[in-house]
Design a protein around this motif. Structure first.
Motif, mmCIF file in Angstrom:
data_model
loop_
_atom_site.group_PDB
_atom_site.id
_atom_site.type_symbol
_atom_site.label_atom_id
_atom_site.label_comp_id
_atom_site.label_asym_id
_atom_site.label_seq_id
_atom_site.Cartn_x
_atom_site.Cartn_y
_atom_site.Cartn_z
ATOM 1 N N SER A 52 0.822 -1.205 0.000
ATOM 2 C CA SER A 52 0.000 0.000 0.000
ATOM 3 C C SER A 52 0.859 1.259 0.000
ATOM 4 N N ILE A 53 2.144 1.109 -0.308
ATOM 5 C CA ILE A 53 3.049 2.256 -0.387
ATOM 6 C C ILE A 53 3.608 2.351 -1.801
ATOM 7 N N GLY A 54 4.224 3.486 -2.099
ATOM 8 C CA GLY A 54 4.802 3.687 -3.422
ATOM 9 C C GLY A 54 6.062 2.872 -3.624
ATOM 10 N N LEU A 55 6.392 2.621 -4.869
ATOM 11 C CA LEU A 55 7.566 1.814 -5.194
ATOM 12 C C LEU A 55 8.850 2.486 -4.717
ATOM 13 N N ALA A 56 8.916 3.809 -4.788
ATOM 14 C CA ALA A 56 10.108 4.524 -4.321
ATOM 15 C C ALA A 56 10.277 4.378 -2.812
ATOM 16 N N GLU A 57 9.173 4.406 -2.083
ATOM 17 C CA GLU A 57 9.233 4.247 -0.627
ATOM 18 C C GLU A 57 9.742 2.859 -0.252
ATOM 19 N N TYR A 58 9.236 1.860 -0.965
ATOM 20 C CA TYR A 58 9.657 0.487 -0.697
ATOM 21 C C TYR A 58 11.143 0.305 -0.981
ATOM 22 N N SER A 59 11.612 0.817 -2.111
ATOM 23 C CA SER A 59 13.010 0.648 -2.497
ATOM 24 C C SER A 59 13.944 1.389 -1.547
ATOM 25 N N ASN A 60 13.560 2.593 -1.160
ATOM 26 C CA ASN A 60 14.403 3.402 -0.277
ATOM 27 C C ASN A 60 14.507 2.796 1.119
ATOM 28 N N GLY A 61 13.394 2.327 1.652
ATOM 29 C CA GLY A 61 13.357 1.919 3.048
ATOM 30 C C GLY A 61 13.858 0.526 3.339
ATOM 31 N N ASN A 62 14.029 -0.304 2.321
ATOM 32 C CA ASN A 62 14.374 -1.703 2.559
ATOM 33 C C ASN A 62 15.682 -2.156 1.928
ATOM 34 N N PHE A 63 16.311 -1.287 1.142
ATOM 35 C CA PHE A 63 17.499 -1.704 0.408
ATOM 36 C C PHE A 63 18.584 -0.634 0.481
ATOM 37 N N LEU A 64 19.806 -1.045 0.235
ATOM 38 C CA LEU A 64 20.948 -0.147 0.224
ATOM 39 C C LEU A 64 21.453 0.031 -1.205
ATOM 40 N N SER A 65 22.192 1.086 -1.435
ATOM 41 C CA SER A 65 22.945 1.228 -2.688
ATOM 42 C C SER A 65 24.398 1.413 -2.298
ATOM 43 N N ASP A 66 25.281 1.282 -3.254
ATOM 44 C CA ASP A 66 26.709 1.170 -2.951
ATOM 45 C C ASP A 66 27.277 2.341 -2.154
ATOM 46 N N THR A 67 26.785 3.541 -2.422
ATOM 47 C CA THR A 67 27.326 4.723 -1.744
ATOM 48 C C THR A 67 26.550 5.057 -0.474
ATOM 49 N N THR A 68 25.460 4.350 -0.197
ATOM 50 C CA THR A 68 24.593 4.719 0.937
ATOM 51 C C THR A 68 24.513 3.620 1.992
ATOM 52 N N ILE A 69 25.595 2.857 2.151
ATOM 53 C CA ILE A 69 25.587 1.765 3.127
ATOM 54 C C ILE A 69 25.835 2.329 4.519
ATOM 55 N N PHE A 70 24.756 2.573 5.240
ATOM 56 C CA PHE A 70 24.793 3.046 6.635
ATOM 57 C C PHE A 70 25.685 4.261 6.822
ATOM 58 N N LYS A 71 25.467 5.258 5.965
ATOM 59 C CA LYS A 71 26.202 6.510 6.113
ATOM 60 C C LYS A 71 25.596 7.326 7.255
ATOM 61 N N GLY A 72 26.414 8.169 7.838
ATOM 62 C CA GLY A 72 25.944 9.003 8.949
ATOM 63 C C GLY A 72 26.106 10.473 8.645
ATOM 64 N N THR A 73 26.350 11.244 9.664
ATOM 65 C CA THR A 73 26.443 12.697 9.515
ATOM 66 C C THR A 73 27.657 13.125 8.696
ATOM 67 N N ASP A 74 28.634 12.207 8.537
ATOM 68 C CA ASP A 74 29.807 12.552 7.742
ATOM 69 C C ASP A 74 29.496 12.601 6.252
ATOM 70 N N ASP A 75 28.361 12.000 5.859
ATOM 71 C CA ASP A 75 27.944 12.002 4.456
ATOM 72 C C ASP A 75 26.421 12.148 4.408
ATOM 73 N N PRO A 76 25.901 13.313 4.798
ATOM 74 C CA PRO A 76 24.446 13.482 4.958
ATOM 75 C C PRO A 76 23.640 13.280 3.685
ATOM 76 N N ILE A 77 24.180 13.582 2.512
ATOM 77 C CA ILE A 77 23.378 13.434 1.294
ATOM 78 C C ILE A 77 23.195 11.962 0.916
ATOM 79 N N HIS A 78 23.954 11.073 1.584
ATOM 80 C CA HIS A 78 23.814 9.638 1.338
ATOM 81 C C HIS A 78 23.372 8.892 2.603
ATOM 82 N N SER A 79 22.812 9.612 3.539
ATOM 83 C CA SER A 79 22.382 9.022 4.807
ATOM 84 C C SER A 79 20.864 8.924 4.847
ATOM 85 N N PHE A 80 20.344 7.746 5.223
ATOM 86 C CA PHE A 80 18.908 7.503 5.245
ATOM 87 C C PHE A 80 18.509 6.741 6.507
ATOM 88 N N PRO A 81 17.273 6.945 6.975
ATOM 89 C CA PRO A 81 16.844 6.305 8.221
ATOM 90 C C PRO A 81 16.739 4.790 8.150
#
Length: 461
Positions: free
Chosen positions: A280-309
């Motif tokens: 019942s959610i959008g495809l972008a929401e599902y992809s963002n919230g459940n998967f990683l990409s190569d540059t966004t693997i558990f980034k923190g405040t040191d790389d905010p543009i690639h950091s996600f909850p």
């Protein structure tokens, strides 16, 4: 100084070569057309074309009738052309954790990225006019039902071929008095829908919903004279070289309540309480919230543009598998989607748990991760795209005689006959009728334009 100048010149030449025939998304020659084909076949389009629009051969109907282009082929062609020219792909990203006017790609700021941006600026694709995928595809800048429409370039070379354009072509096809024009507009309709499906398919790629243009430039080795093959986006490349993942994907359809067009991309439900994983959610929401990409693997405040909850480091568990005789550590979320969320490099298991930042930096995505990702994401890419087609052709056309004047025009010089394909040709050359979309719409502005009410200017041939 001379070395720096030489390096800058060589680097710029390489970047220009990389841009030649380079696409930032699923492969535009193989993967996108294949996902689109699968989605068309899994949708209700074939039956709709036969039962509602009179296309006897459904998705295999040739349009124009004198051509070799079937409706299926036209949608595949549209999906392929959405990546042409290359800089068009800068509008193919959407981060659902941000407001839509800020959710476009913005991480092309490193050396190569900045050169590519400069090149695109020179060719007319200005950064100031960059849009998110959802806006480029649907025209909406803010969420429905009160969505604000975006403005686009008036130059057709830099304007989207989007949902609104497909509806415009469809309306013109339904109301045209000329068979030639009608067929041409129907052809444009299906090709435009291929463009829109390409955009929806792109948000099933984690890099496209996690602001990760950088990962599209992952070095793949100088293994060819063609510079475009020197870099890849690893997940997209894995899907490209394993086309069976698309053909075997069993579609997962969305299950929206009070469906709105933009819901296929983003229902605007993303929050910090729970990772989204329902249908019942959008495809972008599902992809963002459940998967990683190569540059966004558990980034923190040191790389905010690639950091996600999400995915969340606090909820991951480790386990070991034997790969080619060697032990490799993998991580997964306790209640997460992919079994192989990320893989530890060979030294990962030797890093103390107290050194969290170091452990995170020792994670990567390998082919086991890519396989798991593909088996979760591709079924939704197919199902959501098929659902989008069903939504476009959801209306039932009601046809009634006109209030006055002739209902039909005949050609007395023509005798009814059956052609070699079994089609019966009557003496009627045109029929004038009142036509309207008799299916109630859930969204204002989604009517079949003038055909929503009984209109006599809707001429069927």
């Amino acid at each position: 100084m001379k070395n720096k100048i030489f390096y800058s010149i060589i680097s710029s030449l390489i970047i220009l070569l990389l841009l030649h025939n380079y696409a930032f998304g699923y492969d535009d020659k193989i993967t996108h057309p294949d996902i689109t084909k699968k989605a068309v076949e899994e949708s209700k389009l074939h039956d709709y074309l036969i039962n509602n629009l009179g296309f006897k051969d459904g998705i295999l109907t040739k349009i124009p009738s004198s051509s070799n282009d079937t409706i299926l082929k036209l949608t595949r062609k549209g999906a392929e052309l959405e990546d042409v020219p290359n800089c068009r792909a800068s509008n193919h990203f959407h981060d659902p954790t941000k407001s839509w006017d800020q959710s476009y790609m913005s991480d092309d700021t490193d050396f190569i990225g900045s050169k590519i941006r400069a090149y695109c600026e020179l060719t007319g694709w200005t950064y100031a006019n960059r849009k998110s995928n959802i806006t480029w595809a649907t025209g909406f800048l803010t969420p429905l039902p009160d969505g604000q429409k975006a403005s686009f370039s008036t130059d057709p070379n830099f304007a989207p071929i989007n949902w609104d354009k497909a509806r415009e072509y469809y309306y013109n096809a339904l109301t045209s008095n000329s068979k030639t024009d009608k067929e041409a507009k129907f052809a444009l309709t299906f090709k435009a829908l291929g463009h829109v499906m390409h955009l929806l398919e792109d948000v099933s790629v984690p890099a496209h919903v996690r602001n990760d243009f950088t990962s599209h430039l992952t070095f793949n080795g100088i293994n060819s004279w063609v510079p475009t093959k020197w870099v890849i986006q690893p997940f997209e490349h894995y899907v490209k070289i394993n086309p069976n993942l698309v053909t075997s994907a069993q579609p997962i359809f969305p299950s929206f309540t009070n469906l709105r067009l933009t819901d296929f991309w983003d229902t605007n439900q993303f929050n910090d309480n729970n990772p989204p994983n329902s249908t019942s959610i959008g495809l972008a929401e599902y992809s963002n919230g459940n998967f990683l990409s190569d540059t966004t693997i558990f980034k923190g405040t040191d790389d905010p543009i690639h950091s996600f909850p999400y995915p969340t480091w606090s909820k991951v568990v480790e386990y070991d598998e034997i790969i080619n005789g060697e032990v490799r550590t993998y991580i997964k979320e306790i209640d997460g989607e992919p079994l192989h969320l990320a893989a530890g490099m060979w030294f990962y298991k030797y890093i103390p748990s107290s050194l969290i930042s170091l452990k995170k930096s020792a994670l990567m995505l390998d082919d086991k991760c890519h396989y798991d990702y593909a088996t979760k994401l591709l079924p939704r890419a197919v199902g959501y795209s098929a659902g989008l087609l069903n939504y476009f052709f959801r209306g039932t056309l009601e046809i009634t005689p006109p209030a006055q004047v002739a209902y039909a025009v005949t050609d007395g010089s023509q005798t009814p006959y059956v052609d070699n394909n079994g089609n019966l040709h009557q003496q009627f050359t045109s029929i004038k009728a009142k036509v309207r979309n008799s299916t109630p719409d859930t969204l204002p502005g989604e009517e079949v334009q003038n055909c929503n009410q009984l209109q006599e200017n809707c001429i069927l041939h």
